[in-house]
Design a protein around this motif. Structure first.
Motif, PDB file in Angstrom:
ATOM      1  N   LEU A  42       0.844  -1.271  -0.205  1.00  0.00           N
ATOM      2  CA  LEU A  42      -0.327  -0.117   0.141  1.00  0.00           C
ATOM      3  C   LEU A  42       0.775   1.444   0.034  1.00  0.00           C
ATOM      4  O   LEU A  42       0.275   2.119  -0.438  1.00  0.00           O
ATOM      5  CB  LEU A  42      -0.874  -0.093   1.300  1.00  0.00           C
ATOM      6  CG  LEU A  42      -1.908  -0.677   1.298  1.00  0.00           C
ATOM      7  CD1 LEU A  42      -3.077  -0.878   2.422  1.00  0.00           C
ATOM      8  CD2 LEU A  42      -2.684  -0.867  -0.477  1.00  0.00           C
ATOM      9  N   ILE A 100      -1.058   5.368  -7.401  1.00  0.00           N
ATOM     10  CA  ILE A 100      -2.785   5.635  -7.173  1.00  0.00           C
ATOM     11  C   ILE A 100      -3.153   6.716  -8.460  1.00  0.00           C
ATOM     12  O   ILE A 100      -3.966   6.431  -9.761  1.00  0.00           O
ATOM     13  CB  ILE A 100      -3.104   6.367  -6.261  1.00  0.00           C
ATOM     14  CG1 ILE A 100      -3.049   5.067  -5.579  1.00  0.00           C
ATOM     15  CG2 ILE A 100      -4.626   6.948  -6.395  1.00  0.00           C
ATOM     16  CD1 ILE A 100      -3.447   6.354  -3.386  1.00  0.00           C
ATOM     17  N   LEU A 115     -12.809   5.429  -4.265  1.00  0.00           N
ATOM     18  CA  LEU A 115     -11.023   4.402  -3.877  1.00  0.00           C
ATOM     19  C   LEU A 115     -11.370   2.736  -3.878  1.00  0.00           C
ATOM     20  O   LEU A 115     -11.893   3.048  -2.624  1.00  0.00           O
ATOM     21  CB  LEU A 115     -10.157   5.579  -3.415  1.00  0.00           C
ATOM     22  CG  LEU A 115      -8.824   4.846  -3.441  1.00  0.00           C
ATOM     23  CD1 LEU A 115      -8.121   4.416  -4.083  1.00  0.00           C
ATOM     24  CD2 LEU A 115      -7.823   5.209  -2.239  1.00  0.00           C
ATOM     25  N   THR A 116     -10.462   1.694  -4.190  1.00  0.00           N
ATOM     26  CA  THR A 116     -11.006   0.458  -4.052  1.00  0.00           C
ATOM     27  C   THR A 116      -9.557   0.297  -3.718  1.00  0.00           C
ATOM     28  O   THR A 116      -8.767   0.418  -5.202  1.00  0.00           O
ATOM     29  CB  THR A 116     -12.101  -0.377  -4.337  1.00  0.00           C
ATOM     30  OG1 THR A 116     -11.843  -0.265  -6.021  1.00  0.00           O
ATOM     31  CG2 THR A 116     -13.083  -0.206  -4.091  1.00  0.00           C
ATOM     32  N   PHE A 117      -9.150  -0.864  -3.224  1.00  0.00           N
ATOM     33  CA  PHE A 117      -7.749  -1.770  -2.956  1.00  0.00           C
ATOM     34  C   PHE A 117      -8.089  -3.012  -3.657  1.00  0.00           C
ATOM     35  O   PHE A 117      -8.874  -3.524  -3.221  1.00  0.00           O
ATOM     36  CB  PHE A 117      -6.741  -1.104  -2.074  1.00  0.00           C
ATOM     37  CG  PHE A 117      -6.278  -0.160  -1.840  1.00  0.00           C
ATOM     38  CD1 PHE A 117      -5.210   0.334  -1.964  1.00  0.00           C
ATOM     39  CD2 PHE A 117      -6.542   0.936  -0.317  1.00  0.00           C
ATOM     40  CE1 PHE A 117      -4.966   1.834  -2.393  1.00  0.00           C
ATOM     41  CE2 PHE A 117      -7.082   2.038  -0.668  1.00  0.00           C
ATOM     42  CZ  PHE A 117      -5.512   2.603  -1.671  1.00  0.00           C
ATOM     43  N   ALA A 169      -9.550  -5.429  -7.346  1.00  0.00           N
ATOM     44  CA  ALA A 169      -9.803  -3.409  -7.274  1.00  0.00           C
ATOM     45  C   ALA A 169     -10.797  -2.927  -8.365  1.00  0.00           C
ATOM     46  O   ALA A 169     -12.059  -2.290  -7.197  1.00  0.00           O
ATOM     47  CB  ALA A 169      -8.650  -3.021  -7.710  1.00  0.00           C
ATOM     48  N   CYS A 190      -5.038  -0.314  -7.045  1.00  0.00           N
ATOM     49  CA  CYS A 190      -6.310   0.765  -7.072  1.00  0.00           C
ATOM     50  C   CYS A 190      -6.901   1.060  -7.946  1.00  0.00           C
ATOM     51  O   CYS A 190      -6.366   0.895  -8.808  1.00  0.00           O
ATOM     52  CB  CYS A 190      -5.670   1.415  -5.823  1.00  0.00           C
ATOM     53  SG  CYS A 190      -4.894   2.803  -6.603  1.00  0.00           S
TER      54      CYS A 190
END
Length: 218
Positions: A12, A20, A68-70, A89, A196
């Motif tokens: 991350l 990102i 936002l997603t991961f 994601a 992401c």
């Protein structure tokens, strides 16, 4: 061997440092710094604070102007791990947006401006088709970060995972998941990858989701 926490933190952190930003015009895309703590977290300086734990995943993070997603993927080959991370994601973005728009009572607000299922079960997502604008970030794997191992996977093959859902349903090319949420052939997996997905609210608001989505089941 990396620990589960170190894999998540390193993955991350690298995404926050530049992964990102994935579009030509990224001036309004979220950017984060890693803040030390127990656990460390990604601070986006707009109220969104994402913990560097497995809680970062299967969560829809809502900023003032973005969603936002991961995603996480694991496999014996880096390309496969990366494709699974992208799949997760994008799938998390689609099904959490659909659920937030059509059945918000199935979600709970979590600290850091996130939305997550109250009970993690695939059938609790709102099923349907929703075209997502944008594209995912470049997936990073721990061959780049410093190779991990299947035993250190932050999601699968660990006794404390419980009934956690490893993926969300839908879309071609997605990996098969057993009812317990465990990925098959664990002994063959050794590469972990992270990705992401960011959607600008100006490109897709909740009102847009309700208008554009094709719902199969609520």
């Amino acid at each position: 061997m990396q620990t589960r926490r170190s894999i998540v933190i390193s993955g991350l952190a690298v995404l926050a440092a530049g992964g990102i930003a994935h579009a030509e015009d990224d001036s309004d895309l979220p950017k984060a710094t890693v803040v030390k703590g127990k656990p460390p977290y990604l601070d986006f300086s707009d109220g969104v604070k994402v913990p560097c734990t497995k809680g970062a995943f299967l969560t829809l993070w809502e900023g003032p102007g973005y969603w936002l997603t991961f995603g996480f993927g694991s496999a014996g080959v880096a390309d496969v791990a990366q494709s699974r991370a992208v799949y997760h994601a994008e799938g998390a973005m689609r099904y959490l947006l659909l659920t937030l728009a059509f059945a918000p009572d199935r979600l709970e607000s979590v600290e850091g401006h996130g939305w997550r299922q109250k009970v993690e079960k695939p059938e609790n997502y709102v099923m349907g088709d929703l075209a997502l604008p944008g594209r995912p970030s470049r997936a990073l794997d721990d061959l780049f970060l410093g190779r991990g191992s299947a035993n250190a996977s932050p999601f699968w093959g660990q006794p404390d995972v419980g009934g956690m859902v490893a993926t969300v349903p839908g879309g071609p090319g997605g990996p098969d998941v057993s009812a317990s949420g465990m990925m098959p052939s664990m002994t063959a997996m050794s590469v972990n990858a992270f990705c992401c997905y960011v959607v600008r609210k100006k490109d897709l608001s909740l009102a847009d989701v309700r208008q554009r989505a094709k719902i199969l089941k609520i």
